[in-house]
Enzyme design. Sequence first.
Site, PDB file in Angstrom:
ATOM      1  N   ASN A 178     -93.827 126.982 -23.906  1.00  0.00           N
ATOM      2  CA  ASN A 178     -95.175 126.169 -23.326  1.00  0.00           C
ATOM      3  C   ASN A 178     -95.216 125.025 -22.768  1.00  0.00           C
ATOM      4  OD1 ASN A 178     -96.430 128.637 -23.886  1.00  0.00           O
ATOM      5  ND2 ASN A 178     -97.221 128.701 -25.746  1.00  0.00           N
ATOM      6  N   GLY A 215     -95.090 125.360 -27.762  1.00  0.00           N
ATOM      7  CA  GLY A 215     -94.618 126.856 -27.770  1.00  0.00           C
ATOM      8  C   GLY A 215     -94.034 126.910 -29.316  1.00  0.00           C
ATOM      9  N   GLY A 217     -92.579 129.106 -30.664  1.00  0.00           N
ATOM     10  CA  GLY A 217     -90.522 129.214 -31.011  1.00  0.00           C
ATOM     11  C   GLY A 217     -90.588 128.242 -30.473  1.00  0.00           C
ATOM     12  N   ASN A 221     -90.711 124.818 -30.054  1.00  0.00           N
ATOM     13  CA  ASN A 221     -91.354 124.046 -31.005  1.00  0.00           C
ATOM     14  C   ASN A 221     -90.087 123.847 -32.502  1.00  0.00           C
ATOM     15  OD1 ASN A 221     -93.062 123.033 -29.501  1.00  0.00           O
ATOM     16  ND2 ASN A 221     -94.740 123.744 -30.813  1.00  0.00           N
ATOM     17  N   ASN A 231    -100.793 130.918 -42.684  1.00  0.00           N
ATOM     18  CA  ASN A 231    -101.454 129.455 -43.479  1.00  0.00           C
ATOM     19  C   ASN A 231    -102.696 130.863 -43.886  1.00  0.00           C
ATOM     20  OD1 ASN A 231    -103.441 130.344 -41.034  1.00  0.00           O
ATOM     21  ND2 ASN A 231    -103.121 128.657 -40.232  1.00  0.00           N
ATOM     22  N   GLY A 261     -97.705 122.740 -39.004  1.00  0.00           N
ATOM     23  CA  GLY A 261     -96.922 124.299 -38.935  1.00  0.00           C
ATOM     24  C   GLY A 261     -95.605 124.718 -38.830  1.00  0.00           C
ATOM     25  N   ASP A 262     -94.967 124.445 -37.029  1.00  0.00           N
ATOM     26  CA  ASP A 262     -94.238 124.504 -36.670  1.00  0.00           C
ATOM     27  C   ASP A 262     -92.865 124.012 -37.629  1.00  0.00           C
ATOM     28  OD1 ASP A 262     -94.661 126.349 -34.640  1.00  0.00           O
ATOM     29  OD2 ASP A 262     -95.353 124.617 -33.384  1.00  0.00           O
ATOM     30  N   ALA A 270     -93.603 114.794 -39.915  1.00  0.00           N
ATOM     31  CA  ALA A 270     -94.341 115.097 -38.340  1.00  0.00           C
ATOM     32  C   ALA A 270     -95.083 115.428 -37.758  1.00  0.00           C
ATOM     33  CB  ALA A 270     -93.652 116.698 -38.011  1.00  0.00           C
ATOM     34  N   GLY A 325     -96.419 114.426 -30.471  1.00  0.00           N
ATOM     35  CA  GLY A 325     -96.034 115.458 -30.093  1.00  0.00           C
ATOM     36  C   GLY A 325     -95.666 116.643 -30.869  1.00  0.00           C
TER      37      GLY A 325
END
Length: 314
Positions: free
Chosen positions: A14, A42, A44, A46, A186, A252-253, A283, A288
């Site tokens: 995305n 996105g 995936g 990320n 989560n 989370g990514d 992170a 970003g």
Amino acid sequence: MNQPPKVVVIGSLNMDLVVKARRAPKRGETVMGDEIHFIPGGKGANQAVGLARLGAEISMIGAVGSDSFGRELKRALKKTGVNITGVKEHDSQATGVASILLAEGDNSIVVVPGANALCLPEDLEDNERMIAEADLVLLQLEIPLATVEYGIQLAKKHGKIVMLNPAPAQSLSQELLSQVDYLTPNRSELALLAGMPEESSVAQGINRLLDTGVTCCVTTLGAEGAAFMEKEGSITKILGHQVPVVDTTGAGDAFNAGLAYALAQQKSIREAAEFAVEVSALAVTKFGAQGGMPRLREVEEHFTLGQYSERGDI
């Protein structure tokens, strides 16, 4: 020198439209924003970037539109070292977009899937060799569920570790869950998958998911860290780290990237979860989702031994 772990990420790409404001608007209210940024994202993509930054050999399978956003997303992945031969361009759909509001130290997100809806099972057949050569296959739920199901089937066919980040939250069949080695919800996703109120304990939710056949459930707890439990095991909590928070969008990514990286190296689940908590902590100190993903050197320099404790009252 050890070979880098090979991971295939099957998921979304995305363009993130990130708006920063002092506070979120109330219903029907308009507020003035401070900044807007267009950032590759996105779940995936990320996670693929997070893994590549850590040093893994990454191949991405997904879909974008034949537009400027799609071209920019592919350029960003390639620049990071991700193999993008499995990312298709489509004329019939625009590239997926996520509208992200950053306010008061948190984020809220609306995703328009666009071309992500065209990431189909046949795309996985075209790239089956990638899956056959991987150590681990990582998936999320921003692409069609039929594609996720088929991706898991192909990974199992080739004897690969299957890791599923069940986000955004949706109900999943027991048949699908029983094929997952590592499930990473989560708190809210855990409650939905387990069919329990959100106020239920994490331990109760994890136990219910293990009963469906999931081999190991790892639940992210935000700033508190994470908790995991394997079949026939006891629940373990990994304590979070206190860091200055700049942007929580990719936390989370980053966690999933760190966990997948360590598991693909055949680390124990405790070692992998400790590492993942460290990666996600770093992170959020940068702006970003993809830009904030740390490199392995940064993680090793910032942290020494991971902190963890075993408790039964999570």
